[in-house]
Motif scaffolding. Structure first.
Motif, mmCIF file in Angstrom:
data_model
loop_
_atom_site.group_PDB
_atom_site.id
_atom_site.type_symbol
_atom_site.label_atom_id
_atom_site.label_comp_id
_atom_site.label_asym_id
_atom_site.label_seq_id
_atom_site.Cartn_x
_atom_site.Cartn_y
_atom_site.Cartn_z
ATOM 1 N N ALA B 125 6.544 2.704 -24.349
ATOM 2 C CA ALA B 125 7.661 1.865 -23.886
ATOM 3 C C ALA B 125 8.459 2.578 -22.812
ATOM 4 O O ALA B 125 8.782 1.996 -21.763
ATOM 5 N N THR B 126 8.747 3.857 -23.044
ATOM 6 C CA THR B 126 9.532 4.609 -22.061
ATOM 7 C C THR B 126 8.801 4.716 -20.729
ATOM 8 O O THR B 126 9.367 4.435 -19.662
ATOM 9 N N LEU B 127 7.523 5.115 -20.807
ATOM 10 C CA LEU B 127 6.770 5.342 -19.568
ATOM 11 C C LEU B 127 6.564 4.051 -18.796
ATOM 12 O O LEU B 127 6.716 4.021 -17.568
ATOM 13 N N VAL B 128 6.230 2.970 -19.513
ATOM 14 C CA VAL B 128 5.965 1.716 -18.811
ATOM 15 C C VAL B 128 7.242 1.170 -18.192
ATOM 16 O O VAL B 128 7.246 0.689 -17.046
ATOM 17 N N THR B 129 8.358 1.283 -18.913
ATOM 18 C CA THR B 129 9.630 0.843 -18.344
ATOM 19 C C THR B 129 9.970 1.623 -17.085
ATOM 20 O O THR B 129 10.333 1.058 -16.042
ATOM 21 N N LEU B 130 9.794 2.940 -17.178
ATOM 22 C CA LEU B 130 10.108 3.793 -16.034
ATOM 23 C C LEU B 130 9.216 3.475 -14.839
ATOM 24 O O LEU B 130 9.685 3.325 -13.701
ATOM 25 N N VAL B 131 7.907 3.332 -15.111
ATOM 26 C CA VAL B 131 6.957 3.107 -14.024
ATOM 27 C C VAL B 131 7.174 1.748 -13.376
ATOM 28 O O VAL B 131 7.150 1.617 -12.143
ATOM 29 N N VAL B 132 7.439 0.738 -14.205
ATOM 30 C CA VAL B 132 7.666 -0.598 -13.650
ATOM 31 C C VAL B 132 8.938 -0.607 -12.810
ATOM 32 O O VAL B 132 8.993 -1.192 -11.721
ATOM 33 N N ASP B 133 9.957 0.099 -13.302
ATOM 34 C CA ASP B 133 11.192 0.138 -12.544
ATOM 35 C C ASP B 133 11.033 0.890 -11.234
ATOM 36 O O ASP B 133 11.634 0.537 -10.212
ATOM 37 N N ALA B 134 10.197 1.918 -11.240
ATOM 38 C CA ALA B 134 10.093 2.755 -10.052
ATOM 39 C C ALA B 134 9.168 2.159 -8.999
ATOM 40 O O ALA B 134 9.461 2.195 -7.809
ATOM 41 N N PHE B 135 8.033 1.603 -9.419
ATOM 42 C CA PHE B 135 6.986 1.234 -8.455
ATOM 43 C C PHE B 135 6.746 -0.258 -8.426
ATOM 44 O O PHE B 135 5.630 -0.705 -8.204
ATOM 45 N N ARG B 136 7.814 -1.045 -8.657
ATOM 46 C CA ARG B 136 7.608 -2.489 -8.747
ATOM 47 C C ARG B 136 7.171 -3.081 -7.412
ATOM 48 O O ARG B 136 6.408 -4.034 -7.354
ATOM 49 N N THR B 137 7.632 -2.509 -6.330
ATOM 50 C CA THR B 137 7.360 -3.116 -5.030
ATOM 51 C C THR B 137 6.397 -2.293 -4.188
ATOM 52 O O THR B 137 6.228 -2.572 -3.011
ATOM 53 N N SER B 138 5.779 -1.270 -4.766
ATOM 54 C CA SER B 138 4.898 -0.424 -3.967
ATOM 55 C C SER B 138 3.529 -1.069 -3.842
ATOM 56 O O SER B 138 3.032 -1.710 -4.765
ATOM 57 N N TRP B 139 2.948 -0.868 -2.699
ATOM 58 C CA TRP B 139 1.682 -1.525 -2.393
ATOM 59 C C TRP B 139 0.707 -0.494 -1.855
ATOM 60 O O TRP B 139 1.029 0.263 -0.935
ATOM 61 N N ILE B 140 -0.473 -0.445 -2.434
ATOM 62 C CA ILE B 140 -1.502 0.474 -1.953
ATOM 63 C C ILE B 140 -2.310 -0.242 -0.890
ATOM 64 O O ILE B 140 -2.851 -1.327 -1.137
ATOM 65 N N ASP B 141 -2.381 0.356 0.267
ATOM 66 C CA ASP B 141 -3.181 -0.228 1.341
ATOM 67 C C ASP B 141 -4.580 0.360 1.256
ATOM 68 O O ASP B 141 -4.825 1.472 1.705
ATOM 69 N N LEU B 142 -5.496 -0.404 0.650
ATOM 70 C CA LEU B 142 -6.843 0.105 0.429
ATOM 71 C C LEU B 142 -7.692 -0.152 1.663
ATOM 72 O O LEU B 142 -8.502 -1.068 1.701
ATOM 73 N N GLY B 143 -7.469 0.672 2.690
ATOM 74 C CA GLY B 143 -8.271 0.525 3.888
ATOM 75 C C GLY B 143 -9.651 1.129 3.699
ATOM 76 O O GLY B 143 -9.928 1.804 2.720
ATOM 77 N N ALA B 144 -10.499 0.868 4.659
ATOM 78 C CA ALA B 144 -11.863 1.400 4.571
ATOM 79 C C ALA B 144 -11.831 2.889 4.881
ATOM 80 O O ALA B 144 -11.171 3.334 5.819
ATOM 81 N N GLY B 145 -12.567 3.642 4.100
ATOM 82 C CA GLY B 145 -12.720 5.065 4.394
ATOM 83 C C GLY B 145 -11.546 5.921 4.020
ATOM 84 O O GLY B 145 -11.446 7.063 4.440
ATOM 85 N N GLY B 146 -10.625 5.386 3.226
ATOM 86 C CA GLY B 146 -9.474 6.184 2.858
ATOM 87 C C GLY B 146 -9.832 7.366 1.991
ATOM 88 O O GLY B 146 -9.297 8.449 2.157
ATOM 89 N N GLY B 147 -10.723 7.148 1.051
ATOM 90 C CA GLY B 147 -11.074 8.235 0.140
ATOM 91 C C GLY B 147 -12.558 8.465 0.094
ATOM 92 O O GLY B 147 -13.100 8.784 -0.960
ATOM 93 N N SER B 148 -13.216 8.287 1.221
ATOM 94 C CA SER B 148 -14.672 8.386 1.206
ATOM 95 C C SER B 148 -15.100 9.833 1.021
ATOM 96 O O SER B 148 -14.299 10.758 1.056
ATOM 97 N N THR B 149 -16.389 10.007 0.811
ATOM 98 C CA THR B 149 -16.908 11.335 0.525
ATOM 99 C C THR B 149 -16.725 12.263 1.713
ATOM 100 O O THR B 149 -16.444 13.454 1.524
ATOM 101 N N ALA B 150 -16.851 11.719 2.924
ATOM 102 C CA ALA B 150 -16.693 12.569 4.112
ATOM 103 C C ALA B 150 -15.279 13.113 4.205
ATOM 104 O O ALA B 150 -15.069 14.312 4.444
#
Lengths: 125, 202
Positions: B125-150
């Motif tokens: 409960a504590t962690l989920v409340t904290l995380v929801v409050d902190a990162f409610r509007t954050s957006w991950i931009d999953l572009g191509a090649g962001g975390g590729s092996t190269a």
């Protein structure tokens, strides 16, 4: 993708691991719960690496390091569990209490030095 | 310049995206996440010890899929290789060598499981409340090649070489330590405290 989904999933997975560590008795199952907690942290690292996109890619590098450390940890942990099982005959963490203070053995007056010359240590039962 | 900085800080800004219109990646992520969470819960609550290890395979494999969805492909395959390939096999061997009973074992959970459940629920409960409050509007931009092996390999061997080498020494030390711990003395059977009787006493 919202950052909330991996963050909430990692938090819930970590809490499942906490429950497993606290509630299990078998030492091998306890190590499995520790693996679940480590994987929750790995998911957090990956998600925040994809979010922040720093130049060093610290999230993915730290995830690889954490996976390696977890592999070393479970190897050593299982070796210790096997050693305990061979010497004690059990892998229950509740029954491995040779180093614990029993309530009956704690002296009533802590100021009085114990005059018991018997060797302490492993309780042979 | 200001525009460049704003563009560079784009994914850190509050995103005007709602939760009511999820993308396909999010739907897949949530479904796989539910499977992972269910498998993890079954893995820590089942009374059949070998089944717990096999449910752990499901949870860790689902996490590899989540890593793939977060474009961390190399980490996903490392997860499959190390966790599913070696850690679970080690756990199964550990269960086998400690003579885990096949079938239901009634004493798999300790007596303080309700306290453990309370602690876990409070932490969740504590962690989920904290995380929801902190990162409610954050957006991950999953572009191509962001975390590729190269990209991962380049950063790993350009900036993280020294920790990498230190980690290989750590693995070697752990290997040697595991062998030293688990080898059985020098042939002399010492009298051991505990419930197991040695061969000479029998």
């Amino acid at each position: 993708m919202h950052l909330l989904y991996p963050a909430v999933l990692a938090a819930l997975l970590f809490c499942v691991g906490v429950y497993g560590v606290l509630a299990r008795r078998n030492a091998v199952l306890l190590l499995m719960s520790v693996e679940l907690m480590l994987n929750a942290v790995n998911l957090n690292l990956i998600a925040f690496d994809a979010w922040l996109r720093d130049a060093l890619h610290a999230g993915q590098a730290l995830t690889l390091f954490a996976i390696t450390v977890a592999a070393a940890e479970i190897g050593l942990g299982l070796a210790i569990v096997l050693l305990v099982f061979r010497t004690r005959g059990t892998a229950d963490v509740d029954r491995i209490t040779a180093l614990g203070d029993r309530a009956a053995e704690v002296p009533a007056q802590p100021t009085e030095p114990a005059a018991d010359p018997a060797p302490k240590g492993q309780a042979v039962s | 310049m200001t525009g460049f900085l704003l563009a560079a800080a784009g994914p850190l800004d509050a995103a005007p995206r709602g939760f009511l219109s999820p993308t396909g990646v999010e739907i897949v992520f949530v479904l796989v996440g539910l499977a992972v969470l269910g498998a993890a819960v079954v893995s820590v609550t089942t009374r059949q010890l070998v089944h717990a290890a096999l449910w752990l395979v499901v949870a860790l494999g689902g996490l590899a899929v989540e890593f793939l969805l977060l474009t961390a492909e190399f980490v996903a395959w490392v997860q499959v290789l190390i966790y599913l390939g070696s850690v679970v096999v080690l756990v199964l061997f550990g269960l086998m060598l400690t003579r885990a009973p096949i079938g239901r074992s009634p004493d798999a959970d300790s007596k303080n499981r309700w306290v453990a459940l309370g602690v876990a629920l409070a932490a969740a409960a504590t962690l989920v409340t904290l995380v929801v409050d902190a990162f409610r509007t954050s957006w991950i931009d999953l572009g191509a090649g962001g975390g590729s092996t190269a990209v991962t390999g380049a950063s790993l061997f350009r900036h993280w070489v020294l920790p990498f080498e230190a980690l290989s020494v750590l693995l070697l030390a752990a290997l040697v330590g595991a062998i030293v711990i688990s080898r059985t003395g020098s042939g002399k059977a010492k009298p051991r405290p505990g419930k197991l009787t040695t061969r000479q006493e029998r």
